[in-house]
Write an enzyme that holds these catalytic residues in place. Structure first.
Site, short mmCIF file in Angstrom:
data_model
loop_
_atom_site.label_atom_id
_atom_site.label_comp_id
_atom_site.label_asym_id
_atom_site.label_seq_id
_atom_site.Cartn_x
_atom_site.Cartn_y
_atom_site.Cartn_z
N GLY A 195 1.13 -1.54 0.12
CA GLY A 195 0.12 -0.43 -0.11
C GLY A 195 0.98 1.12 0.01
O GLY A 195 1.81 1.31 -0.20
N SER A 196 0.28 2.24 0.46
CA SER A 196 0.99 3.58 0.52
C SER A 196 2.36 3.72 1.68
O SER A 196 2.31 3.04 2.68
CB SER A 196 0.53 4.82 1.13
N GLY A 207 2.67 2.07 5.51
CA GLY A 207 3.99 0.71 5.35
C GLY A 207 4.60 1.64 6.85
O GLY A 207 5.24 0.66 7.44
N GLU A 211 6.29 -3.11 0.85
CA GLU A 211 5.70 -3.25 -0.62
C GLU A 211 5.11 -1.60 -0.69
O GLU A 211 4.15 -1.99 -0.76
CB GLU A 211 4.86 -4.38 -1.27
N CYS A 257 0.97 0.64 -8.27
CA CYS A 257 1.94 0.94 -7.69
C CYS A 257 2.97 1.49 -8.98
O CYS A 257 3.85 1.63 -8.66
CB CYS A 257 1.95 -0.18 -6.80
C1 UN1 Z 1 0.32 -2.93 -6.92
O1 UN1 Z 1 0.14 -1.87 -8.00
O2 UN1 Z 1 0.62 -3.04 -6.11
O3 UN1 Z 1 3.10 -5.30 -11.80
C2 UN1 Z 1 0.85 -4.29 -7.66
C3 UN1 Z 1 1.89 -4.77 -12.28
C4 UN1 Z 1 1.37 -6.48 -11.32
C5 UN1 Z 1 1.22 -5.58 -9.85
C6 UN1 Z 1 0.89 -4.42 -9.29
N1 UN1 Z 1 1.22 -7.08 -11.70
O4 UN1 Z 1 1.88 -3.69 -12.43
#
Ligand code: UN1
Length: 512
Positions: free
Chosen positions: A247-248, A252, A269, A303
């Protein structure tokens, strides 16, 4: 509990997934009758409520933690391949439910259907990988310096794992963690985003059915609740031997500090601020297609979304005009409609945050080339936006979870790499070039400082086979493939003396 008056599409999907009106937001082997306030699941494409879920309070979290400890004691005695068999069956169940679960993801989170289905496929891929891993939890064997001694390391199940996930991948990120934790012999409690409780209910229902059909202990716990009732107790709980949080950066940091205080283990992550460098010699059509998916896909809410585009001077103008044309043709609308490329943002807060970021960008000297406005229809729709920017603009160091792409120009790869690395986050990165020297240079220690570095591929859409995660404020954790499983186990170094002497290491003598 889910509201039976939910709009029909959602109700039909929930019913087909076996979720009725009596499912509260916590499961520890049984669905727990929670007393917490109802959480409304809202369809971001309409702004209307889909259903309500009764949230877990700290008392339900506690019941989940007790059950997770008990489940762990049973589960760790199963052999790893037998645990793999359960995960294999989970993959089969997900294959059967792919269409319905994918639609639910699109309905509740707002990503287009092809991405909703892709997310379920990512779960299936992750389970398949974990099944194989269940026979490959290898430890090393070392040569002992002492005669007639054997030394090796082995990996044991770790214990209950706390899994915190975000709204943007409401099912796949659970699977990254759950499939691996399961084959490693761990039990778990999932705290999903409160913005996507129905996806979490559906996944837990599917997983619980697989466990029950096999007489397996209830390892896939669920506690849908807020940060005070579930998140904080989970982070502070020494029974949670690992807290894996996606998450953000803000979330985290909060979780990481609490877990660190008890010297617990985290796998973080967190946010990205991902950049693509396009060199003069790049295949511009390839670059254009990659940038579009990476910047506009999932409405900029991955992300791994590309947020910064570095254009070498010679192609900058050509690339900008191609991008503006392409942005103009993006179809925005109902994520379940076949021709839609971009759905809504998740909620009004996300829309407001995007508008605020754009105001700040303008104040700091940025120029909006296209987009920048809310879309005038019900739901939380915005226009994908291109902003001419400079790296001196502080806003370009922030992750705004929206489809804003900042454009920069540069002269040399060294300059671009330095600018690319000059942000606090370090998740994903890419270069477009047909020059192998530039490509290889980008992949050296002096090139990208991110956990993921691609050549002629955008920053998003990673495969599950690799380790996924990043450096700096992204948190350093690695989920999914490669040797990420090691985070979910504890390593034990074993030395066995099969001789009649007791030689000491380092040549120490200690005789009476
Ligand atoms: C996320 O945005 O938390 O690589 C995960 C990617 C995806 C996973 C994103 N397989 O964009």
């Amino acid at each position: 509990m889910t509201d039976v008056t939910a709009p029909s599409e959602a109700r039909r999907i929930l019913e087909s997934l076996g979720i009725g009106a009596d499912n509260p937001g916590a499961w520890n082997g049984s669905w727990l009758a929670t007393k917490g306030p109802a959480i409304a699941s809202v369809n971001p494409a309409t702004g209307k409520e889909l259903a309500r879920v009764r949230s877990a309070q700290s008392a339900e979290y506690e019941r989940c933690a007790i059950a997770a400890e008990a489940a762990f004691e049973v589960w760790r005695e199963w052999t790893a391949p037998a645990r793999g068999e359960i995960v294999r069956q989970l993959a089969e169940a997900l294959r059967r439910q792919k269409e319905e679960l994918g639609r639910l993801v699109s309905l509740e989170m707002g990503k287009v259907l092809s991405e909703g289905l892709g997310e379920v496929q990512e779960m299936i891929d992750m389970c398949d990988l974990a099944v194989g891993m269940s026979r490959q939890l290898y430890g090393l064997s070392m040569h002992s310096e002492r005669p007639q001694h054997r030394m090796y390391e082995q990996w044991h199940p770790l214990g209950p794992v706390g899994i915190i996930t975000a709204f943007n991948f409401p099912v796949a990120v659970w699977a990254w963690n759950a499939a691996v934790a399961a084959i490693c012999g761990d039990s778990m409690i999932w705290k999903p985003s409160e913005k996507t409780p129905l996806c979490a209910l559906a996944v837990t229902k599917i997983a619980a059915d697989v466990l029950e059909a096999n007489g397996a202990p209830p390892i896939f716990g669920l506690a849908i609740g807020d940060r005070n009732q579930v998140g904080k107790p989970m982070a502070a709980d020494p029974r949670m031997r690992l807290v894996s949080a996606t998450g953000s950066v803000r979330m985290g940091r909060a979780v990481g500090q609490v877990v660190a205080d008890r010297l617990g283990r985290t796998l973080l992550e967190l946010g990205g601020n991902n950049g693509i460098i396009v060199m003069d010699d790049a295949d511009l059509d390839l670059a254009l297609r990659a940038v579009l998916f990476a910047a506009v896909g999932t409405a900029g809410q991955r992300c791994t979304t590309t947020r910064r585009l570095f254009l070498q001077r010679g192609i900058a103008e050509a690339m900008k005009s191609k991008l503006v044309d392409a942005y103009r043709s993006i179809t925005i609308g109902d994520p379940l409609a076949a021709d839609t490329l971009m759905g809504p943002l998740v909620d009004t807060v996300a829309v407001d945050d995007m508008m605020k970021a754009l105001d700040t960008a303008r104040e700091q000297g940025g120029k909006v080339l296209i987009g920048g406005e809310r879309v005038d229809r019900s739901g939380f729709f915005v226009e994908p936006t291109l902003v001419e920017a400079t790296v001196q603009m502080p806003i370009t160091c922030d992750e705004t979870f929206a489809p804003i792409l900042y454009l920069f120009e540069f002269d040399t790869l060294e300059e671009a790499s330095a600018q690319h690395n000059a942000v606090p986050q370090g998740l994903s990165s890419a270069i477009f070039t047909l020059n192998m020297r530039s490509a290889e240079r980008f992949l050296t220690a002096a090139g990208s400082d991110c956990g993921i570095a691609n050549v002629n591929i955008g920053t998003s859409g990673a495969e599950i086979g690799g380790a996924f995660g990043g450096e700096k404020e992204t948190g350093g954790g690695r989920e999914a493939g490669s040797d990420s499983w090691k985070a979910y186990m504890r390593r034990q170094t074993c030395t066995i003396n099969y001789g009649t002497e007791l030689p000491l290491a380092q040549g120490v003598s200690f005789e009476v």
